[in-house]
Design a protein around this motif. Structure first.
Motif, short mmCIF file in Angstrom:
data_model
loop_
_atom_site.label_atom_id
_atom_site.label_comp_id
_atom_site.label_asym_id
_atom_site.label_seq_id
_atom_site.Cartn_x
_atom_site.Cartn_y
_atom_site.Cartn_z
N ARG A 104 -82.97 -28.35 70.85
CA ARG A 104 -83.77 -27.13 70.77
C ARG A 104 -84.73 -27.05 71.97
N ASN A 105 -84.87 -25.83 72.57
CA ASN A 105 -85.82 -25.64 73.67
C ASN A 105 -86.80 -24.53 73.34
N GLU A 106 -87.60 -24.13 74.33
CA GLU A 106 -88.66 -23.14 74.10
C GLU A 106 -88.13 -21.76 73.74
N ASP A 107 -86.89 -21.43 74.07
CA ASP A 107 -86.32 -20.13 73.70
C ASP A 107 -85.91 -20.07 72.23
N ALA A 108 -85.88 -21.20 71.55
CA ALA A 108 -85.44 -21.23 70.15
C ALA A 108 -86.29 -20.32 69.26
N ASP A 109 -87.59 -20.29 69.51
CA ASP A 109 -88.46 -19.43 68.70
C ASP A 109 -88.12 -17.96 68.88
N LEU A 110 -87.74 -17.57 70.09
CA LEU A 110 -87.34 -16.18 70.34
C LEU A 110 -86.01 -15.86 69.68
N VAL A 111 -85.12 -16.83 69.64
CA VAL A 111 -83.84 -16.64 68.94
C VAL A 111 -84.10 -16.43 67.46
N LEU A 161 -83.70 -3.85 69.62
CA LEU A 161 -84.25 -5.20 69.45
C LEU A 161 -84.09 -6.00 70.75
N HIS A 162 -83.00 -5.79 71.46
CA HIS A 162 -82.81 -6.48 72.73
C HIS A 162 -83.96 -6.15 73.68
N ARG A 163 -84.28 -4.87 73.82
CA ARG A 163 -85.38 -4.47 74.71
C ARG A 163 -86.70 -5.13 74.27
N LYS A 164 -86.94 -5.14 72.96
CA LYS A 164 -88.17 -5.74 72.42
C LYS A 164 -88.22 -7.24 72.75
N MET A 165 -87.11 -7.93 72.56
CA MET A 165 -87.09 -9.38 72.79
C MET A 165 -87.17 -9.71 74.29
N VAL A 166 -86.58 -8.88 75.13
CA VAL A 166 -86.70 -9.08 76.57
C VAL A 166 -88.16 -8.94 76.98
N ASP A 167 -88.84 -7.96 76.40
CA ASP A 167 -90.28 -7.79 76.68
C ASP A 167 -91.09 -9.02 76.25
N GLU A 168 -90.58 -9.73 75.25
CA GLU A 168 -91.28 -10.93 74.77
C GLU A 168 -90.86 -12.20 75.51
N GLY A 169 -89.88 -12.05 76.44
CA GLY A 169 -89.52 -13.20 77.28
C GLY A 169 -88.13 -13.75 77.11
N LEU A 170 -87.33 -13.18 76.23
CA LEU A 170 -85.95 -13.65 76.08
C LEU A 170 -85.10 -13.03 77.18
N ILE A 171 -84.57 -13.85 78.05
CA ILE A 171 -83.82 -13.35 79.19
C ILE A 171 -82.33 -13.43 78.88
N CYS A 172 -81.72 -12.27 78.66
CA CYS A 172 -80.27 -12.19 78.45
C CYS A 172 -79.85 -10.73 78.51
N SER A 173 -78.57 -10.52 78.77
CA SER A 173 -78.03 -9.17 78.80
C SER A 173 -77.87 -8.65 77.38
N LEU A 174 -77.64 -7.36 77.25
CA LEU A 174 -77.40 -6.77 75.93
C LEU A 174 -76.16 -7.39 75.29
N ASN A 175 -75.11 -7.59 76.08
CA ASN A 175 -73.89 -8.19 75.56
C ASN A 175 -74.15 -9.62 75.07
N GLN A 176 -74.90 -10.40 75.83
CA GLN A 176 -75.25 -11.77 75.41
C GLN A 176 -76.09 -11.74 74.14
#
Length: 173
Positions: free
Chosen positions: A79-86, A103-118
């Motif tokens: 587990r890493n620091e992105d786990a909380d965002l997941v 939700l993707h847009r919201k989570m990207v704003d919170e720091g989760l870096i991934c494409s919509l497809n991902q």
């Protein structure tokens, strides 16, 4: 290639192609590396499938995990620091108020870096409940294997998200 004036010459043995008796040797010299590559590929695929069967992750780690080595120097997801965002992504989607894109847009704003497809795949991925997908291959069926890594979301939360996906699919049909 001969018709185009291109000549292939194996490094190990230069063969005179003007003599038909030498053609078999010439063809063998060209095919051996191809056969070797196919054997290596098959062995690699089998090795990766066996590692998955043992509950090990064998490729780039998914969001929320890093790939490390255990005491026996085998790969394992940690587990890493992105786990909380997941986890937050699953919790927010389970509320049923967001589309995947919202939700993707919201989570990207919170720091989760991934494409919509991902992100869409992230919400469908059983790795987060501790399982590894073993794809169908040859005469073997696809299966889910209990992974050696820590689950970062509960089975209940995962099931609620999958149910939402399934209902939304039916509504658009």
């Amino acid at each position: 290639l001969d018709d185009l004036g291109v000549s292939v010459k194996p490094i190990e043995a230069d063969v005179d192609k003007s003599d038909p008796h030498n053609l078999l040797c010439y063809c063998m010299n060209l095919m051996m590396p191809e056969i070797d590559n196919k054997v290596r590929s098959l062995n690699t695929k089998r090795g990766m499938r066996e590692a998955k069967r043992a509950g090990r992750w064998v490729s780039k780690p998914p969001k929320g995990y890093d790939l490390r080595r255990d005491a026996s120097n085998k790969p394992i997801l940690i587990r890493n620091e992105d786990a909380d965002l997941v986890v937050k992504s699953y919790e927010e989607f389970a509320k049923g108020i967001y589309s995947v894109a919202e939700l993707h847009r919201k989570m990207v704003d919170e720091g989760l870096i991934c494409s919509l497809n991902q992100f869409h795949r992230l919400l469908r991925y059983p790795v987060y409940i501790g399982f590894i997908e073993l794809e169908a291959w040859q005469d073997e069926e696809a299966e889910l294997i209990r992974g050696l890594h820590e689950a970062i979301i509960s089975n209940d939360l995962y099931d609620r998200v999958q149910t939402l996906f399934d209902h939304r699919k039916k509504d658009t049909s």
